[in-house]
Design a protein around this motif. Structure first.
Motif, PDB file in Angstrom:
ATOM      1  N   GLY A  74      32.725  44.660  33.686  1.00  0.00           N
ATOM      2  CA  GLY A  74      32.201  43.875  34.801  1.00  0.00           C
ATOM      3  C   GLY A  74      33.040  42.640  35.058  1.00  0.00           C
ATOM      4  N   LEU A  75      33.474  41.983  33.994  1.00  0.00           N
ATOM      5  CA  LEU A  75      34.319  40.798  34.140  1.00  0.00           C
ATOM      6  C   LEU A  75      35.676  41.154  34.722  1.00  0.00           C
ATOM      7  N   LEU A  76      36.179  42.339  34.373  1.00  0.00           N
ATOM      8  CA  LEU A  76      37.440  42.791  34.962  1.00  0.00           C
ATOM      9  C   LEU A  76      37.299  42.939  36.473  1.00  0.00           C
ATOM     10  N   PHE A  77      36.191  43.508  36.918  1.00  0.00           N
ATOM     11  CA  PHE A  77      35.987  43.733  38.349  1.00  0.00           C
ATOM     12  C   PHE A  77      35.857  42.424  39.125  1.00  0.00           C
ATOM     13  N   VAL A  78      35.125  41.453  38.576  1.00  0.00           N
ATOM     14  CA  VAL A  78      34.987  40.189  39.305  1.00  0.00           C
ATOM     15  C   VAL A  78      36.303  39.405  39.281  1.00  0.00           C
ATOM     16  N   MET A  79      37.096  39.572  38.218  1.00  0.00           N
ATOM     17  CA  MET A  79      38.415  38.947  38.196  1.00  0.00           C
ATOM     18  C   MET A  79      39.289  39.529  39.308  1.00  0.00           C
ATOM     19  N   LEU A  80      39.206  40.851  39.500  1.00  0.00           N
ATOM     20  CA  LEU A  80      39.987  41.489  40.562  1.00  0.00           C
ATOM     21  C   LEU A  80      39.555  41.000  41.933  1.00  0.00           C
ATOM     22  N   ILE A  81      38.260  40.743  42.110  1.00  0.00           N
ATOM     23  CA  ILE A  81      37.791  40.188  43.389  1.00  0.00           C
ATOM     24  C   ILE A  81      38.421  38.822  43.630  1.00  0.00           C
ATOM     25  N   GLY A  82      38.450  37.986  42.602  1.00  0.00           N
ATOM     26  CA  GLY A  82      39.079  36.678  42.732  1.00  0.00           C
ATOM     27  C   GLY A  82      40.541  36.782  43.097  1.00  0.00           C
ATOM     28  N   ILE A  83      41.243  37.730  42.477  1.00  0.00           N
ATOM     29  CA  ILE A  83      42.663  37.944  42.785  1.00  0.00           C
ATOM     30  C   ILE A  83      42.833  38.377  44.232  1.00  0.00           C
ATOM     31  N   LEU A  84      42.024  39.324  44.678  1.00  0.00           N
ATOM     32  CA  LEU A  84      42.155  39.859  46.033  1.00  0.00           C
ATOM     33  C   LEU A  84      41.823  38.816  47.098  1.00  0.00           C
TER      34      LEU A  84
END
Length: 270
Positions: A74-84
């Motif tokens: 889950g933390l990986l996915f929200v990190m990717l949102i921040g990157i995008l």
């Protein structure tokens, strides 16, 4: 707030959020199934067989683990949102328009940080609701009660929320450091998934070489490990206290936010 709303609109009008949302749901379901099996074994008197001791061996400790299932991916996915949220500006060539509309670049980055934190909260809320519903049913049927009145459970839920908020901020920071979208996503994913395993292995080998178990605790300097330590609630021979993980994550968030603002203010957007 207008800037924050505009950042949320950019994410909401693309397929990014729901694709990552599906990924988070599947990760939560898989993690919950594994944690439920482990909780049943531990609470049935087999804690030592799985290396579980102290607070984690109690019903409240296992409940806290169940109610935070899916955090790792889950933390990986929200990190990717921040990157995008950052790299989309360069990928779709809207950065120039964004900064011409709002010349104060610091305000733009702060709005992205604010919007990212709100999205992190949304992901935390959705996954937590799933875990709470499934967890209360499982624990009740297994004869241990919901454990929702216990402080270790409350602490795990609150610290899990903090972890989601911080990792979205880290994602924004990574996006400002690596504006290339593909490069940022691949680098962050590899460092998170593979880098975490490598760091844990290196500290394990170093502890054997120095013949000191205490060395393993220093793996908390890696943010993914710090997240796991933070919601664990108790220290062991291999992990420090939960507040150490919290301090490490907060430190990463502050550094990431400051560097994100400084780099964006100096970058040539044209």
């Amino acid at each position: 707030m207008n800037l924050v709303r505009s950042e949320l609109l950019k994410i909401r009008t693309t397929s990014t959020w729901w694709l990552l949302g599906i990924g988070a749901f599947l990760a939560t379901a898989l993690a919950f199934a594994i944690n439920a099996w482990l909780a049943h074994q531990v609470l049935s008197g087999n804690a030592e067989d799985f290396g579980v001791s102290g607070e984690q061996a109690s019903a409240a400790g296992q409940a806290a683990n169940l109610y935070t299932s899916g955090q790792y991916l889950g933390l990986l996915f929200v990190m990717l949102i921040g990157i995008l949220m950052v790299t989309n500006e360069f990928f779709h060539q809207t950065a120039t328009t964004t900064f011409l509309t709002t010349p104060r670049r610091t305000s733009v980055i702060l709005s992205k940080l604010g919007a990212a934190s709100l999205l992190g909260f949304g992901f935390w809320l959705a996954t937590t609701v799933i875990d709470l519903v499934a967890g209360t049913i499982f624990l009740t049927v297994d004869g241990h009660g919901t454990q929702l009145g216990e402080w270790p459970v409350h602490r795990a839920l609150l610290l899990n929320l903090l972890a989601y908020a911080i990792w979205t901020i880290l994602g924004v920071g990574i996006g400002t450091l690596i504006p290339n979208q593909l490069g940022a996503v691949i680098t962050a994913a590899v460092l998170y998934l593979v880098g975490t395993q490598v760091v844990q292995l290196l500290f394990f080998l170093l502890s054997n070489w120095l013949d000191s178990q205490a060395v393993v605790k220093w793996q908390v300097v890696w943010p993914a490990v710090a997240s796991q330590v933070m919601i664990s609630g108790s220290s062991t021979e291999l992990t420090p206290d939960w507040w150490v993980g919290a301090l490490v994550l907060v430190g990463y968030a502050l550094v990431s936010g400051v560097f994100g603002v400084l780099i964006t203010r100096r970058r040539d957007i044209s």
